[in-house]
Write a protein that holds these residues in place. Sequence first.
Motif, PDB file in Angstrom:
ATOM      1  N   GLN A   5       0.782  -1.233   0.554  1.00 18.11           N
ATOM      2  CA  GLN A   5      -0.074  -0.229  -0.119  1.00 18.11           C
ATOM      3  C   GLN A   5       0.479   1.134   0.360  1.00 18.11           C
ATOM      4  OE1 GLN A   5      -3.010  -1.695   3.487  1.00 18.11           O
ATOM      5  NE2 GLN A   5      -4.145  -0.802   2.433  1.00 18.11           N
ATOM      6  N   SER A   6       2.057   0.973   0.538  1.00 22.23           N
ATOM      7  CA  SER A   6       2.615   2.051   0.760  1.00 22.23           C
ATOM      8  C   SER A   6       3.510   2.910   0.055  1.00 22.23           C
ATOM      9  CB  SER A   6       3.884   1.916   2.126  1.00 22.23           C
ATOM     10  OG  SER A   6       3.683   1.837   3.037  1.00 22.23           O
ATOM     11  N   LEU A   7       4.322   1.337  -1.473  1.00 21.22           N
ATOM     12  CA  LEU A   7       4.213   1.953  -2.519  1.00 21.22           C
ATOM     13  C   LEU A   7       3.411   2.451  -3.413  1.00 21.22           C
ATOM     14  CD1 LEU A   7       7.746   1.232  -4.006  1.00 21.22           C
ATOM     15  CD2 LEU A   7       6.104  -0.907  -4.559  1.00 21.22           C
ATOM     16  N   LEU A   8       2.544   1.899  -3.342  1.00 11.83           N
ATOM     17  CA  LEU A   8       1.505   2.486  -4.955  1.00 11.83           C
ATOM     18  C   LEU A   8       0.971   3.763  -4.235  1.00 11.83           C
ATOM     19  CD1 LEU A   8      -0.800  -1.011  -5.048  1.00 11.83           C
ATOM     20  CD2 LEU A   8       0.792   0.717  -7.372  1.00 11.83           C
ATOM     21  N   LYS A  26      -1.821  -9.479  -6.361  1.00 13.80           N
ATOM     22  CA  LYS A  26      -1.987 -11.490  -6.922  1.00 13.80           C
ATOM     23  C   LYS A  26      -1.445 -11.045  -8.147  1.00 13.80           C
ATOM     24  CE  LYS A  26      -4.816 -15.362  -5.576  1.00 13.80           C
ATOM     25  NZ  LYS A  26      -5.807 -15.433  -4.925  1.00 13.80           N
ATOM     26  N   HIS A  27      -2.444 -10.821  -8.637  1.00 13.33           N
ATOM     27  CA  HIS A  27      -2.855 -11.054 -10.509  1.00 13.33           C
ATOM     28  C   HIS A  27      -1.183 -10.890 -10.958  1.00 13.33           C
ATOM     29  CE1 HIS A  27      -4.676  -9.923 -14.149  1.00 13.33           C
ATOM     30  NE2 HIS A  27      -3.729  -9.242 -14.190  1.00 13.33           N
ATOM     31  N   ARG A  28      -0.266  -9.748 -10.516  1.00 10.23           N
ATOM     32  CA  ARG A  28       0.586  -9.302 -11.354  1.00 10.23           C
ATOM     33  C   ARG A  28       1.672 -11.125 -10.771  1.00 10.23           C
ATOM     34  NH1 ARG A  28       0.474  -7.828 -15.802  1.00 10.23           N
ATOM     35  NH2 ARG A  28       3.612  -7.095 -15.133  1.00 10.23           N
ATOM     36  N   PRO A  46       9.984   0.239 -12.660  1.00  6.08           N
ATOM     37  CA  PRO A  46       9.422   0.746 -13.336  1.00  6.08           C
ATOM     38  C   PRO A  46       7.754   0.780 -14.270  1.00  6.08           C
ATOM     39  CG  PRO A  46      11.379   1.982 -13.421  1.00  6.08           C
ATOM     40  CD  PRO A  46      11.449   0.703 -12.956  1.00  6.08           C
ATOM     41  N   ALA A  47       8.303  -0.745 -15.900  1.00  6.73           N
ATOM     42  CA  ALA A  47       7.517  -0.932 -16.601  1.00  6.73           C
ATOM     43  C   ALA A  47       6.607  -2.187 -15.297  1.00  6.73           C
ATOM     44  CB  ALA A  47       7.834  -2.099 -17.133  1.00  6.73           C
ATOM     45  N   GLU A  48       6.339  -2.575 -14.541  1.00  5.57           N
ATOM     46  CA  GLU A  48       5.463  -3.508 -13.551  1.00  5.57           C
ATOM     47  C   GLU A  48       5.268  -2.955 -12.680  1.00  5.57           C
ATOM     48  OE1 GLU A  48       4.052  -6.695 -11.910  1.00  5.57           O
ATOM     49  OE2 GLU A  48       5.514  -6.454 -13.859  1.00  5.57           O
ATOM     50  N   MET A  49       5.411  -1.264 -12.571  1.00  8.31           N
ATOM     51  CA  MET A  49       4.720  -0.773 -11.551  1.00  8.31           C
ATOM     52  C   MET A  49       3.853   0.148 -12.356  1.00  8.31           C
ATOM     53  SD  MET A  49       4.318   0.815  -8.894  1.00  8.31           S
ATOM     54  CE  MET A  49       5.276   0.972  -7.199  1.00  8.31           C
ATOM     55  N   THR A  50       3.781   0.044 -13.528  1.00  8.18           N
ATOM     56  CA  THR A  50       2.996   0.747 -14.313  1.00  8.18           C
ATOM     57  C   THR A  50       1.645  -0.046 -14.874  1.00  8.18           C
ATOM     58  OG1 THR A  50       4.594   2.097 -15.718  1.00  8.18           O
ATOM     59  CG2 THR A  50       3.052   1.750 -16.801  1.00  8.18           C
ATOM     60  N   ALA A  51       2.165  -0.812 -14.974  1.00  8.28           N
ATOM     61  CA  ALA A  51       1.270  -2.220 -14.879  1.00  8.28           C
ATOM     62  C   ALA A  51       0.256  -3.468 -13.898  1.00  8.28           C
ATOM     63  CB  ALA A  51       1.746  -3.952 -15.416  1.00  8.28           C
ATOM     64  N   LEU A  52       1.589  -2.524 -12.420  1.00  2.00           N
ATOM     65  CA  LEU A  52       0.438  -2.908 -11.510  1.00  2.00           C
ATOM     66  C   LEU A  52      -0.310  -2.059 -10.993  1.00  2.00           C
ATOM     67  CD1 LEU A  52       0.140  -4.833  -8.569  1.00  2.00           C
ATOM     68  CD2 LEU A  52       1.876  -2.882  -8.102  1.00  2.00           C
ATOM     69  N   VAL A  53      -0.652  -0.234 -11.433  1.00  3.42           N
ATOM     70  CA  VAL A  53      -1.291   0.841 -11.799  1.00  3.42           C
ATOM     71  C   VAL A  53      -2.087   0.844 -11.711  1.00  3.42           C
ATOM     72  CG1 VAL A  53      -1.181   3.054 -11.913  1.00  3.42           C
ATOM     73  CG2 VAL A  53       0.713   2.705 -10.873  1.00  3.42           C
ATOM     74  N   GLU A  54      -1.643  -0.216 -13.476  1.00  2.00           N
ATOM     75  CA  GLU A  54      -3.404  -0.026 -14.006  1.00  2.00           C
ATOM     76  C   GLU A  54      -4.164  -0.335 -13.241  1.00  2.00           C
ATOM     77  OE1 GLU A  54      -3.150   1.443 -17.233  1.00  2.00           O
ATOM     78  OE2 GLU A  54      -1.666   2.051 -17.574  1.00  2.00           O
ATOM     79  N   LEU A  55      -3.826  -1.926 -12.631  1.00  2.00           N
ATOM     80  CA  LEU A  55      -5.186  -2.723 -12.071  1.00  2.00           C
ATOM     81  C   LEU A  55      -5.564  -1.726 -10.831  1.00  2.00           C
ATOM     82  CD1 LEU A  55      -2.657  -5.989 -11.873  1.00  2.00           C
ATOM     83  CD2 LEU A  55      -4.875  -5.534 -12.728  1.00  2.00           C
ATOM     84  N   ASP A 125      -3.559  12.062 -16.877  1.00  2.00           N
ATOM     85  CA  ASP A 125      -3.732  11.113 -16.713  1.00  2.00           C
ATOM     86  C   ASP A 125      -2.590  10.404 -16.176  1.00  2.00           C
ATOM     87  OD1 ASP A 125      -6.632   9.785 -15.678  1.00  2.00           O
ATOM     88  OD2 ASP A 125      -5.310   8.116 -16.058  1.00  2.00           O
ATOM     89  N   ILE A 126      -2.940   9.174 -15.496  1.00  2.00           N
ATOM     90  CA  ILE A 126      -0.889   8.487 -14.936  1.00  2.00           C
ATOM     91  C   ILE A 126      -1.323   7.382 -15.195  1.00  2.00           C
ATOM     92  CG2 ILE A 126      -2.561   7.190 -12.794  1.00  2.00           C
ATOM     93  CD1 ILE A 126      -0.527   7.991 -10.634  1.00  2.00           C
ATOM     94  N   SER A 127      -2.289   6.865 -15.974  1.00  2.00           N
ATOM     95  CA  SER A 127      -2.724   5.313 -16.701  1.00  2.00           C
ATOM     96  C   SER A 127      -2.075   5.600 -18.258  1.00  2.00           C
ATOM     97  CB  SER A 127      -3.833   4.662 -16.523  1.00  2.00           C
ATOM     98  OG  SER A 127      -3.772   3.873 -17.430  1.00  2.00           O
ATOM     99  N   PRO A 128      -0.837   4.853 -18.355  1.00  2.00           N
ATOM    100  CA  PRO A 128      -0.564   4.911 -19.883  1.00  2.00           C
ATOM    101  C   PRO A 128      -1.337   4.747 -20.984  1.00  2.00           C
ATOM    102  CG  PRO A 128       1.376   4.505 -18.801  1.00  2.00           C
ATOM    103  CD  PRO A 128       0.466   4.449 -17.674  1.00  2.00           C
ATOM    104  N   ALA A 129      -2.327   2.990 -20.546  1.00  2.00           N
ATOM    105  CA  ALA A 129      -3.506   2.593 -21.217  1.00  2.00           C
ATOM    106  C   ALA A 129      -4.822   3.907 -21.386  1.00  2.00           C
ATOM    107  CB  ALA A 129      -3.749   1.477 -20.503  1.00  2.00           C
ATOM    108  N   CYS A 130      -5.034   4.232 -20.260  1.00  2.00           N
ATOM    109  CA  CYS A 130      -6.157   5.506 -20.814  1.00  2.00           C
ATOM    110  C   CYS A 130      -5.368   6.308 -21.448  1.00  2.00           C
ATOM    111  CB  CYS A 130      -6.043   6.461 -19.492  1.00  2.00           C
ATOM    112  SG  CYS A 130      -7.389   5.106 -18.202  1.00  2.00           S
TER     113      CYS A 130
END
Length: 412
Positions: A5-8, A26-28, A46-55, A125-130
């Motif tokens: 939680q602190s990391l995110l 869990k998903h990642r 950084p790439a994994e954090m981006t994927a985690l943020v998307e969730l 937006d913080i989400s690259p996918a968005c």
Amino acid sequence: MTPAQSLLRKATGLNLSKPVVERAIKHRMEHNAVSDPDAYLRQMTPAEMTALVELVVVPESWFYRDPQAFVAMSEFVRPRLAANSERRLRILSIPCAGGEEPYTIAMVLTDAGIPSRNFMVDALDISPACVARAKSGIYGHNAFRAQNMAFRDRHFSSDGDGDYRVNDDIRKQVRFAQGNLLEFDLAARTGYYDVVFCRNLLIYFDKPTTKAAIAKLRALLADDGQLFAGYAEVPSFCSHGFTPLSHSQAFGLMKETAPPTKPVLKPAHAPRVVAKPVPPLAARSIASPPSLPPSPPPAPRAPTAAPALDLLAEARRLADLSDIKAAEKHCRDHLAQQPESAEAYFILGLLNELNQQPKMAEDYWKRCIYLQPDHYQALCHLALLAEANNDASGAAALKARAARIYQRQQAS
């Protein structure tokens, strides 16, 4: 708070619940074939954090959402261009989700007859996918929920498979970028924007992050500009240097220019409520709620007893000094004389929230709305508590109730 939680929170500023974070982790972990949560966090890239943020981000939006905000924006910018036809309006949409809001802004201004050379919309937006989805300009049925769909005929083309693409003349009026409001570089953007849309973002932040985010938005907005928020966020803005506009259901605000005229409740980490003349449900005054009739004169009592209204004033003063216990005592003394004082219960809720007693704060706010069902701020605080407790349906019901009250009071 867990390490995840602190990391995110550090990465996004979002006040995320433990279950939400655990599901994303869990998903990642399954995706990366990692079995140890600690190892997963240690190996974060950084790439994994981006994927985690998307969730964990929830990009829910649609075209012409809360349409009165766009009406108010259009009415605001017209006189500016009338005074200077060469002026270029600068508008910010943050977070922009999938692009529905910034494209709506561009469509509204275009339909209002404002030439393309006279405005530009920045959308972040913080989400690259968005951001990628927004840049594509392609939308399905769920993005079109407005009652009047004439705008779709004017500004979209159909691909024949049920999706629609924003026309190029609208797309060129919006500049999309990935970014975090809390990391926004103010070096070249202080006072830059005439209009800022920042709706339904603060409800995911804790109080220090909310304060920091509002400070960023205040710096980005021109001194005579306007900002549009979500209805549950209006009290937070009013507690940090903004005052609401009178436009019904637009949830618009402008920078506050005059200092408050009365003492305010301002605990170290709790939202303050400015006691100044504002629309009834936008920034509820603790000193005397404007939607209630004047309090009757206090009954005769011994000369040494403090008047009932003085007890609440003293509670506010003591809260300003962070003397929570003494402030609570004055609220209780006030309730001993006026047991149906909704405002005393509201203050007790704020004091207990400051004291990190959310269950007691919730109980006091529930008593407040039992005595005064239209207490807008108490409803908003209860909605935020429900969200923090992962009670999505309860939060939605409280928000809807608060919205109805706000709209009714604005209309009257």
